[in-house]
Design an enzyme around this catalytic site. Structure first.
Site, PDB file in Angstrom:
ATOM      1  N   ARG A 282       0.815  -1.251   0.001  1.00 46.07           N
ATOM      2  CA  ARG A 282       0.053  -0.078  -0.002  1.00 46.07           C
ATOM      3  C   ARG A 282       0.773   1.110  -0.221  1.00 46.07           C
ATOM      4  O   ARG A 282       0.582   2.133  -0.577  1.00 46.07           O
ATOM      5  CB  ARG A 282      -1.174  -0.096   0.983  1.00 46.07           C
ATOM      6  CG  ARG A 282      -2.149  -1.047   0.856  1.00 46.07           C
ATOM      7  CD  ARG A 282      -3.142  -0.960   1.947  1.00 46.07           C
ATOM      8  NE  ARG A 282      -4.326  -1.549   2.013  1.00 46.07           N
ATOM      9  CZ  ARG A 282      -5.217  -1.915   2.959  1.00 46.07           C
ATOM     10  NH1 ARG A 282      -5.170  -1.486   4.104  1.00 46.07           N
ATOM     11  NH2 ARG A 282      -6.494  -2.730   2.499  1.00 46.07           N
TER      12      ARG A 282
ATOM     13  N   GLY B   3      -5.100  -5.810   2.476  1.00 42.52           N
ATOM     14  CA  GLY B   3      -3.875  -5.689   3.089  1.00 42.52           C
ATOM     15  C   GLY B   3      -3.301  -7.320   3.398  1.00 42.52           C
ATOM     16  O   GLY B   3      -2.309  -7.526   2.740  1.00 42.52           O
TER      17      GLY B   3
ATOM     18  N   GLY C 154     -12.088  -4.897   1.565  1.00 41.61           N
ATOM     19  CA  GLY C 154     -13.578  -4.800   1.558  1.00 41.61           C
ATOM     20  C   GLY C 154     -14.229  -3.936   0.645  1.00 41.61           C
ATOM     21  O   GLY C 154     -15.269  -4.128   0.160  1.00 41.61           O
TER      22      GLY C 154
END
Ligand code: 3PG
Ligand code: MG
Length: 396
Positions: free
Chosen positions: A36, A354, A377
């Site tokens: 990320r 993640g 999500g």
């Protein structure tokens, strides 16, 4: 989708508030998967090179009672600095004097991270007063946190309406790539859903069974469904008060022709730790003090056979406790199956989340997937066809 991007703003000499997702996996104070952070870098670099003061806002973990060390973003700063290749400053609060002082001290072209937004209750409540406190800190708002866009929180929703707002490069790339890959997915579509965030993902599954043809469950999610079917899961992670909801999902899937796949066996152990003594057990053969920590080989074979019939595979959440060996075995094996199907050209594969990205990296197959989203999500909600509040706020 119509929203402004970095092409439409003039960040020079401005303080730009960048809502990022620095919610990366951390173990013993070390970031274990920097995906990320790496994917955020283009936005930070572009704004810095255009002469902005770059102020990064993010949540980390799910703290419920104010500040605590375990959920401090301070521990993510060194890894962000490595990814950026430049120093990154840190402020011990995301609003008020600590934040203002740190921004004042920042030079144009420098990057600052503010402490965890969720240390303030106003963040998750989408509180206008908290959003106003954030807005005071900057001139322009950039949202680059696609992976948090399914949350209507102050930093993803209310704040976008208080300042000139634009999407960052990662947000833009995610939306373009997902529309291209999954806008009109080739059927059958299979979703692999696992992991430990059960209660928040159950709602999502109820919609997802209406969209996909196969739903393969793993991890704590699968345990909850096994329990709902009357299987004794012993000391396994499972949300037992969610059994009714799980049964409703099973019923909807059955009525709508979606096949739900549940594990046929699991690796069970008495301790949650690496190399804990374990055995392969069938559902129904689990002692009260045993936990299912991974799916077993029969499950891997069964899931592999079903996934081979799909044309599109989406994946969020590991099959087991992949962070501790040997309970990474099923996640690695299923990941390899999907990677091989992708390489063979029979499947288009999109994975996100993640933990999922960390698991696929760990399995050494992340590069073989068609697309890796930084979102978990959010990407599943996007797939459900839901409007994401963080994206919607940018569009308005
Ligand atoms: C994630 O890790 O999926 C995002 O950062 C969102 O986190 P949350 O599920 O705690 O809102
Ligand atoms: Mg998530």
């Amino acid at each position: 989708m119509t929203f402004k991007t970095l092409d439409d703003i003039a960040p020079a000499s401005r303080t730009v508030l960048v809502r990022a997702d620095l919610n990366v996996p951390v173990q013993d104070g070390q970031v274990t998967d920097a995906t990320r952070l790496v994917r955020l870098v283009p936005t930070l670099k572009e704004l810095a090179s255009k002469g902005a003061k770059v102020v990064v806002l993010s949540h980390f973990g799910r703290p419920k009672n104010g500040p605590d060390e375990k959920n401090s973003l301070r521990q993510v700063v060194p890894a962000l600095s490595d990814a950026l290749g430049a120093p990154v400053a840190f402020a011990g609060d995301c609003i008020g004097k600590p934040a203002q002082d740190a921004i004042r001290a920042l030079e144009k072209g420098q990057v600052l991270v503010l402490e965890n937004l969720r240390f303030h209750a106003g963040e998750e409540k989408n509180d206008p007063a908290f959003a106003a406190d954030l807005a005071k800190l900057g001139d322009i708002y950039v949202n680059d946190a696609f992976s948090a866009a399914h949350r209507a929180h102050a930093s993803t929703e209310a704040l976008a309406r208080l300042l000139p707002a634009a999407a960052g490069r990662l947000m833009q790339a995610e939306l373009v790539a997902l529309s291209k890959a999954l806008g009109q997915p080739q059927r059958p579509v299979a979703a692999v859903v696992g992991g430990a965030k059960i209660s928040t993902k159950l709602d999502l599954l109820l919609n997802l069974v209406g969209k996909v043809d196969i739903l393969a469950l793993g991890g704590g999610m699968a345990n909850t469904f096994l329990y709902a079917q009357g299987v004794d899961v012993g000391a396994s992670l499972a949300e037992k008060d969610m059994a009714d909801q799980a049964r409703a999902i099973l019923a909807k899937a059955e009525a709508g022709g979606c096949q739900i796949l549940l594990p046929k066996d699991g690796a069970v152990a008495k301790q949650f730790k690496a190399h804990a003594p374990s055995r392969i057990a069938a559902p129904g053969d689990i002692a009260a003090d045993e936990m299912i920590l991974d799916a077993g080989p029969a499950t891997v074979a069964y899931y592999g056979e079903k996934l081979a019939t799909a044309k599109t595979v989406v994946w969020n959440g590991p099959m087991g406790a992949f962070e501790i060996e040997p309970f990474d075995a099923a996640t690695n094996a299923v990941a390899k199956i999907v990677a091989d199907l992708t390489k063979a050209g029979t499947v288009l594969s999109v994975a996100g989340g993640g933990d999922t990205v960390a698991a696929l990296e760990h399995a050494g197959v992340a590069d073989a997937f068609s697309y890796i989203s930084t979102a978990g999500g959010a990407f599943l909600e996007w797939l459900e066809g839901k409007e994401l509040p963080g994206v919607k706020a940018l569009e308005e």
